[in-house]
Design a protein around this motif. Structure first.
Motif, PDB file in Angstrom:
ATOM      1  N   ALA A  62      10.937   4.943  -3.616  1.00 45.22           N
ATOM      2  CA  ALA A  62      11.074   4.383  -3.115  1.00 45.22           C
ATOM      3  C   ALA A  62      10.260   2.548  -2.275  1.00 45.22           C
ATOM      4  O   ALA A  62       9.630   2.733  -3.710  1.00 45.22           O
ATOM      5  CB  ALA A  62      10.154   4.774  -1.654  1.00 45.22           C
ATOM      6  N   LEU A  63      10.516   1.714  -2.045  1.00 51.29           N
ATOM      7  CA  LEU A  63      10.014   0.821  -2.311  1.00 51.29           C
ATOM      8  C   LEU A  63       9.781   0.075  -1.512  1.00 51.29           C
ATOM      9  O   LEU A  63      10.206  -0.352   0.077  1.00 51.29           O
ATOM     10  CB  LEU A  63      10.907  -0.430  -2.758  1.00 51.29           C
ATOM     11  N   ALA A  64       8.146  -0.871  -0.707  1.00 54.75           N
ATOM     12  CA  ALA A  64       8.255  -1.052   0.085  1.00 54.75           C
ATOM     13  C   ALA A  64       7.082  -3.041  -0.370  1.00 54.75           C
ATOM     14  O   ALA A  64       6.884  -2.914  -0.750  1.00 54.75           O
ATOM     15  CB  ALA A  64       7.145  -0.550   0.974  1.00 54.75           C
ATOM     16  N   GLY A  65       8.049  -3.812   0.636  1.00 56.22           N
ATOM     17  CA  GLY A  65       7.146  -4.802   0.554  1.00 56.22           C
ATOM     18  C   GLY A  65       8.424  -6.208   1.157  1.00 56.22           C
ATOM     19  O   GLY A  65       9.219  -5.437   2.399  1.00 56.22           O
ATOM     20  N   GLN A 102      16.671  -6.541  -4.774  1.00 58.03           N
ATOM     21  CA  GLN A 102      16.930  -7.177  -5.960  1.00 58.03           C
ATOM     22  C   GLN A 102      15.786  -6.087  -7.364  1.00 58.03           C
ATOM     23  O   GLN A 102      16.322  -5.066  -8.643  1.00 58.03           O
ATOM     24  CB  GLN A 102      15.676  -8.464  -6.683  1.00 58.03           C
ATOM     25  N   LEU A 103      14.414  -5.433  -6.994  1.00 52.26           N
ATOM     26  CA  LEU A 103      13.584  -4.528  -7.542  1.00 52.26           C
ATOM     27  C   LEU A 103      14.340  -3.240  -7.811  1.00 52.26           C
ATOM     28  O   LEU A 103      14.504  -2.057  -8.014  1.00 52.26           O
ATOM     29  CB  LEU A 103      12.384  -4.645  -7.213  1.00 52.26           C
ATOM     30  N   ALA A 124       2.437  -8.138  -9.604  1.00 50.02           N
ATOM     31  CA  ALA A 124       1.827  -6.661 -10.581  1.00 50.02           C
ATOM     32  C   ALA A 124       2.912  -5.571  -9.661  1.00 50.02           C
ATOM     33  O   ALA A 124       3.208  -4.297 -10.793  1.00 50.02           O
ATOM     34  CB  ALA A 124       0.516  -7.014  -9.497  1.00 50.02           C
ATOM     35  N   GLY A 125       3.122  -5.550  -8.709  1.00 51.74           N
ATOM     36  CA  GLY A 125       4.383  -4.326  -7.931  1.00 51.74           C
ATOM     37  C   GLY A 125       5.409  -4.043  -9.375  1.00 51.74           C
ATOM     38  O   GLY A 125       5.550  -2.804  -9.730  1.00 51.74           O
ATOM     39  N   GLU A 126       6.011  -5.563  -9.479  1.00 51.67           N
ATOM     40  CA  GLU A 126       7.306  -5.117 -11.018  1.00 51.67           C
ATOM     41  C   GLU A 126       6.397  -4.197 -12.041  1.00 51.67           C
ATOM     42  O   GLU A 126       7.087  -2.864 -12.687  1.00 51.67           O
ATOM     43  CB  GLU A 126       8.002  -6.327 -11.333  1.00 51.67           C
ATOM     44  N   GLN A 127       5.864  -4.268 -12.329  1.00 52.73           N
ATOM     45  CA  GLN A 127       4.658  -4.140 -13.585  1.00 52.73           C
ATOM     46  C   GLN A 127       4.200  -2.223 -13.393  1.00 52.73           C
ATOM     47  O   GLN A 127       4.729  -1.737 -14.073  1.00 52.73           O
ATOM     48  CB  GLN A 127       2.932  -4.161 -13.864  1.00 52.73           C
ATOM     49  N   HIS A 128       3.997  -1.792 -11.952  1.00 51.65           N
ATOM     50  CA  HIS A 128       4.633  -0.102 -11.931  1.00 51.65           C
ATOM     51  C   HIS A 128       5.836  -0.063 -11.628  1.00 51.65           C
ATOM     52  O   HIS A 128       5.397   1.264 -12.493  1.00 51.65           O
ATOM     53  CB  HIS A 128       3.266  -0.575 -10.386  1.00 51.65           C
ATOM     54  N   LEU A 129       6.282  -0.458 -11.684  1.00 49.12           N
ATOM     55  CA  LEU A 129       8.127  -0.270 -11.857  1.00 49.12           C
ATOM     56  C   LEU A 129       8.499  -0.212 -12.978  1.00 49.12           C
ATOM     57  O   LEU A 129       8.721   1.267 -13.101  1.00 49.12           O
ATOM     58  CB  LEU A 129       8.468  -0.663 -10.645  1.00 49.12           C
TER      59      LEU A 129
END
Ligand SMILES: NC(=O)c1ccc[n+]([C@@H]2O[C@H](COP(=O)([O-])OP(=O)(O)OC[C@H]3O[C@@H](n4cnc5c(N)ncnc54)[C@H](O)[C@@H]3O)[C@@H](O)[C@H]2O)c1
Length: 362
Positions: free
Chosen positions: A35-38, A46-47, A17-22
């Protein structure tokens, strides 16, 4: 906000799901993914590399404090949506949350309250209503061709699609429920959208857990690769639910959903029964994909089937672009997560009815 300043976007959650938002932010004009958190370090890298998010965090609170964000997407386990959204809204950041909005209506209400208090947009991402066939059907309904729709059936039934047996998805505390919470909410949203947002007066629902507790019915392939996947005995939610809803406009909605069931193939469907016409939408899944949209009525006394043009499916990207348009609008009052909250309240009523073995008033 200056017209020329690019919106600074962040995403929390680096699963599917996070990648779909990106992908959605990447397609938008006037937006910079910063920014990205995970919690999966390799996936974060990678993302982050793929979408140009130079700031990367294991700690989402640090991201909200440091990254100077205008907008943030939340694509994490469901019980984290509310605390993350409320913290972001209180920090002056507009929020796009994945569905379901929260693990229950009370937490969803707190999210709405935070959006109102901070005059920020809160949007909940329902991508399935943006499918091409659904858009075509919505146009037909809105044209009045079907007359008054008094009965609707909607469902998403999977043959073997428990998303990550033993992951956060199958634990009550983190997911809040099983398929009714996860995919039933998509069909509830689709039906309510098609029916022009009627209120739900009462719900009579049941839930069953026949596959998960036996460790069977799990999704295979990419869909099973959920964060926190572990002990398959930790199945605390239902794997099938069905609900009979009386609508405020006098109509009826029947909703059914399963993560696993003995059926020939996965099926997503909506049937509409109107005073002047009817429609069936079917989207089939594993083991074979197919789609069907049939609309029938009568023209000058002759039975007639309508074959509408099917617009392009919008998916996550269209939802992200819509969210950004709401952020850029002058007035945010209509965009405080009200529809997501309404869905959560109905899902709560389904679980209450199932546990109390009776019809409940919503
Ligand atoms: N709209 C859709 O079609 C769709 C499809 C799949 C999932 N979803 C929703 O998206 C959300 C995520 O689902 P998913 O399938 O991507 O799950 P997932 O398990 O694959 O990913 C969850 C992500 O959340 C991150 N996370 C968990 N705790 C965190 C924390 N404390 N701080 C920072 N990050 C944290 C994990 O690191 C992981 O990257 C769920 O709410 C789910 O219902 C929506």
């Amino acid at each position: 906000m200056s017209e020329t300043r690019k919106l600074r976007a962040g995403v929390i959650g680096v699963g599917w799901a996070g990648e779909q938002h990106l992908i959605g932010y990447d397609a938008a004009d006037g937006v910079e993914i910063v920014a990205l958190a995970g919690m999966e370090a390799d996936r974060l890298q990678q993302l982050g590399d793929a979408y140009g998010a130079d700031l990367r965090y294991a700690d989402w609170k640090q991201m909200l404090a440091e990254a100077d964000l205008d907008v943030v997407s939340i694509a994490t386990p469901t019980s984290l949506h509310a605390p993350m959204a409320i913290a972001a809204l209180n920090a002056g950041i507009h929020v796009l949350s994945e569905k379901p909005m929260a693990e229950n209506g009370a937490m969803a209400q707190q999210m709405v309250d935070a959006a109102v208090a901070n005059d920020k947009v809160l949007d909940v991402l329902f991508n399935h209503r943006r499918g091409g066939q659904v858009k075509a059907l919505k146009q037909i309904v809105d044209s009045g061709l079907l007359g008054r729709i008094y009965y609707a059936k909607a469902g998403w039934l999977r043959r073997a699609g428990i998303p990550g047996l033993g992951s956060w998805f199958t634990k009550m505390k983190t997911a809040g429920g099983g398929p009714m919470m996860d995919i039933g909410v998509h069909m509830l949203d689709m039906a309510m959208h098609l029916l022009d947002e009627p209120t739900v007066s009462t719900v009579s629902a049941t839930t069953y857990a026949e596959f998960g507790p036996r460790g069977i019915g799990g999704a295979t392939g990419a869909g099973s690769n959920k964060s926190g996947a572990g002990d398959t005995t930790e199945f605390e939610v239902e794997d099938l639910s069905t609900a009979f809803m009386r609508l405020g406009n006098g109509g009826t909605l029947l909703l059914e959903t399963s993560w696993a069931s003995w059926i020939p193939h996965d099926l997503i469907y909506v049937n509409l029964y109107g005073s002047d016409g009817g429609a069936t939408l079917e989207l089939g899944g594993s083991p074979a994909t197919y789609t069907k949209l049939e609309v029938w009525t009568e023209i000058n006394g002759f039975p007639a089937e309508i074959q509408p043009d099917i617009p392009a499916s919008g998916g996550h990207t269209e939802a992200v672009l819509d969210f950004l348009a709401k952020v850029r609008a002058d007035n945010h009052d209509a965009h405080r997560g009200q529809e997501g909250l309404a869905r959560s309240i109905v899902v709560d009523a389904c679980y209450a009815s199932a546990s109390q073995h009776r019809e409940v008033t919503v």
